[in-house]
Design a protein around this motif. Structure first.
Motif, PDB file in Angstrom:
ATOM      1  N   ILE A 103       1.154  -2.601  -3.884  1.00 12.62           N
ATOM      2  CA  ILE A 103       2.344  -1.993  -4.548  1.00 12.62           C
ATOM      3  C   ILE A 103       3.469  -2.517  -3.560  1.00 12.62           C
ATOM      4  O   ILE A 103       3.318  -2.231  -2.180  1.00 12.62           O
ATOM      5  CB  ILE A 103       2.213  -0.372  -4.239  1.00 12.62           C
ATOM      6  CG1 ILE A 103       0.898   0.105  -5.442  1.00 12.62           C
ATOM      7  CG2 ILE A 103       3.586   0.111  -4.601  1.00 12.62           C
ATOM      8  CD1 ILE A 103       0.780   1.328  -5.308  1.00 12.62           C
ATOM      9  N   LEU A 104       4.870  -2.693  -3.948  1.00 10.92           N
ATOM     10  CA  LEU A 104       5.875  -3.069  -3.292  1.00 10.92           C
ATOM     11  C   LEU A 104       6.610  -1.838  -2.969  1.00 10.92           C
ATOM     12  O   LEU A 104       7.161  -1.261  -3.570  1.00 10.92           O
ATOM     13  CB  LEU A 104       6.883  -4.166  -4.232  1.00 10.92           C
ATOM     14  CG  LEU A 104       6.247  -5.199  -4.659  1.00 10.92           C
ATOM     15  CD1 LEU A 104       7.278  -6.055  -5.591  1.00 10.92           C
ATOM     16  CD2 LEU A 104       5.814  -6.371  -3.649  1.00 10.92           C
ATOM     17  N   GLN A 105       6.509  -1.323  -1.652  1.00 10.30           N
ATOM     18  CA  GLN A 105       6.907  -0.182  -1.101  1.00 10.30           C
ATOM     19  C   GLN A 105       8.194  -0.306  -0.670  1.00 10.30           C
ATOM     20  O   GLN A 105       8.391  -1.037   0.364  1.00 10.30           O
ATOM     21  CB  GLN A 105       6.148   0.244  -0.128  1.00 10.30           C
ATOM     22  CG  GLN A 105       4.542   1.071  -0.752  1.00 10.30           C
ATOM     23  CD  GLN A 105       3.722   1.535   0.058  1.00 10.30           C
ATOM     24  OE1 GLN A 105       2.742   0.677   0.726  1.00 10.30           O
ATOM     25  NE2 GLN A 105       3.832   2.786   0.350  1.00 10.30           N
ATOM     26  N   VAL A 106       9.392   0.399  -1.145  1.00 11.34           N
ATOM     27  CA  VAL A 106      10.688   0.056  -0.479  1.00 11.34           C
ATOM     28  C   VAL A 106      11.217   1.405   0.235  1.00 11.34           C
ATOM     29  O   VAL A 106      11.019   2.406  -0.371  1.00 11.34           O
ATOM     30  CB  VAL A 106      11.597  -0.123  -1.713  1.00 11.34           C
ATOM     31  CG1 VAL A 106      12.911  -0.359  -1.154  1.00 11.34           C
ATOM     32  CG2 VAL A 106      11.386  -1.475  -2.517  1.00 11.34           C
ATOM     33  N   GLN A 107      11.522   1.014   1.391  1.00 11.08           N
ATOM     34  CA  GLN A 107      12.185   2.317   2.280  1.00 11.08           C
ATOM     35  C   GLN A 107      13.535   2.536   1.979  1.00 11.08           C
ATOM     36  O   GLN A 107      14.356   1.884   2.118  1.00 11.08           O
ATOM     37  CB  GLN A 107      11.879   2.008   3.916  1.00 11.08           C
ATOM     38  CG  GLN A 107      12.698   2.945   4.746  1.00 11.08           C
ATOM     39  CD  GLN A 107      11.744   4.309   4.763  1.00 11.08           C
ATOM     40  OE1 GLN A 107      10.616   4.223   5.020  1.00 11.08           O
ATOM     41  NE2 GLN A 107      12.189   5.317   4.246  1.00 11.08           N
TER      42      GLN A 107
END
Length: 342
Positions: free
Chosen positions: A182-186
């Motif tokens: 999963i591409l997790q963006v902060q």
């Protein structure tokens, strides 16, 4: 004992006992400390107030809080590792008359559990898997703090990636756990990286699923529904007491019935129930999830103001708890005791 050593000792014991939260509750002279285990609050130990103040300062400094500020609530994050796993610690202070209370949420960073292992009744996880095949709209996972709604959402995404190869992008503030594939963006509102900016960037990566960590206020509520209107499937969480209460909460946040009708696909309102010793030995868990699942005609009627409890298709928490107890899966929820860790 130095604050670093005391902190390590307390967190190690919390993990050892399977605690999800650590509560420091200051009194005039001492500070009772509690662990939340399987949904229940257990007394752990007492700290001397001076010892706690030193520990609190250590936590505030280490987690990025303002150590000199004690008039307003603050939040911070830490990581903790032992020989087996790593953990994400979410810290929160609350000002009191003489000092501050502290709560620490303990979130494992290890592999996301399988969806089928989370629910007490397998047909409920199967319903969620049907929901995930929708190409656009919004799915809401609701419940109180510690009910496992985020775990369910990430487990569902994990299964969707495995079955269908979906491109999944998660917008979070903060990122609470690392999830493979999963591409997790902060998101960082203070730094100018808002949810809207994150969404624009995410759409350029051709996602099948977009997740929003949590609907906390009107702004994130409207954002989540705007994201669903882009023609993508959106998953997010929100705090609410039950499935019908979720709709009331969204309307209070300024969303309209028309907006709910347009994109809302389903609501999974979840809670965790304690398992009997026999069931625990079989699956290794102290609790399992049950959920009110609101979809289809019942969802449409609920948005229009008709309680789903009046429908024979809708299964309430009360019915699920009675069923679980009748089958011998859970203990009697009315039997309570004073919990003390030996």
């Amino acid at each position: 004992m130095k604050p670093e050593s005391l902190s390590e000792h307390i967190i190690h014991d919390a993990i050892k006992h399977g605690a999800t939260d650590i509560h420091f509750s200051p009194e005039e002279v001492e500070v009772p400390t509690y662990f939340r285990i399987n949904g229940y609050r257990w007394f752990y130990k007492r700290l001397i107030l001076k010892e706690y103040q030193t520990l609190l300062s250590y936590y505030k400094f280490s987690s990025g809080m303002d150590i000199a500020e004690n008039r307003i609530p603050q939040d911070g994050t830490l990581t903790f590792s032992n020989q087996r796993d790593s953990y994400h610690l979410r810290l929160s202070t609350l000002p009191l008359s003489l000092t501050e209370s502290l709560a620490i949420r303990v979130l494992p960073n290890y592999q996301t559990p399988n969806l089928k292992d989370l629910f007490l009744f397998p047909n409920q996880s199967e319903t969620l898997l049907k929901w995930i095949t929708n190409q656009s709209g919004i799915l809401l996972f609701t419940g109180p703090t510690g009910s496992g709604k985020s775990s369910t959402m990430f487990a569902l995404m994990k299964e969707a990636i495995k079955r269908y190869g979906y491109q999944t992008i998660s917008l979070e503030d903060p990122i609470e756990r690392s999830v493979d594939q999963i591409l997790q963006v902060q998101v960082n509102e203070k730094a100018g990286f808002s949810y809207d900016i994150g969404l624009k960037a995410a759409l350029r990566h051709d996602p099948d699923i977009i997740t929003v960590g949590e609907i906390r206020d009107e702004s994130t509520a409207h954002f989540a529904f705007r994201a669903a209107l882009t023609g993508h499937l959106v998953l997010t969480t929100i705090h609410a007491k039950n499935a019908h209460g979720t709709i009331e909460r969204l309307l209070e946040m300024g969303l309209t019935q028309t907006e709910l009708h347009q994109v809302l696909l389903g609501i999974a309102s979840q809670e965790l129930v304690p398992l009997t010793k026999t069931i625990q030995r079989k699956n290794g868990q102290g609790r399992a999830a049950i959920a009110e699942l609101l979809e289809g005609q019942d969802l449409t009627r609920a948005i229009n103001g008709f309680p789903p409890e009046n429908s024979h298709r809708f299964i309430t928490f009360q019915h699920l708890r009675r069923k679980a107890y009748a089958y011998g899966y859970t203990i009697n929820p009315e039997k309570t005791t004073i919990n003390t860790i030996d």
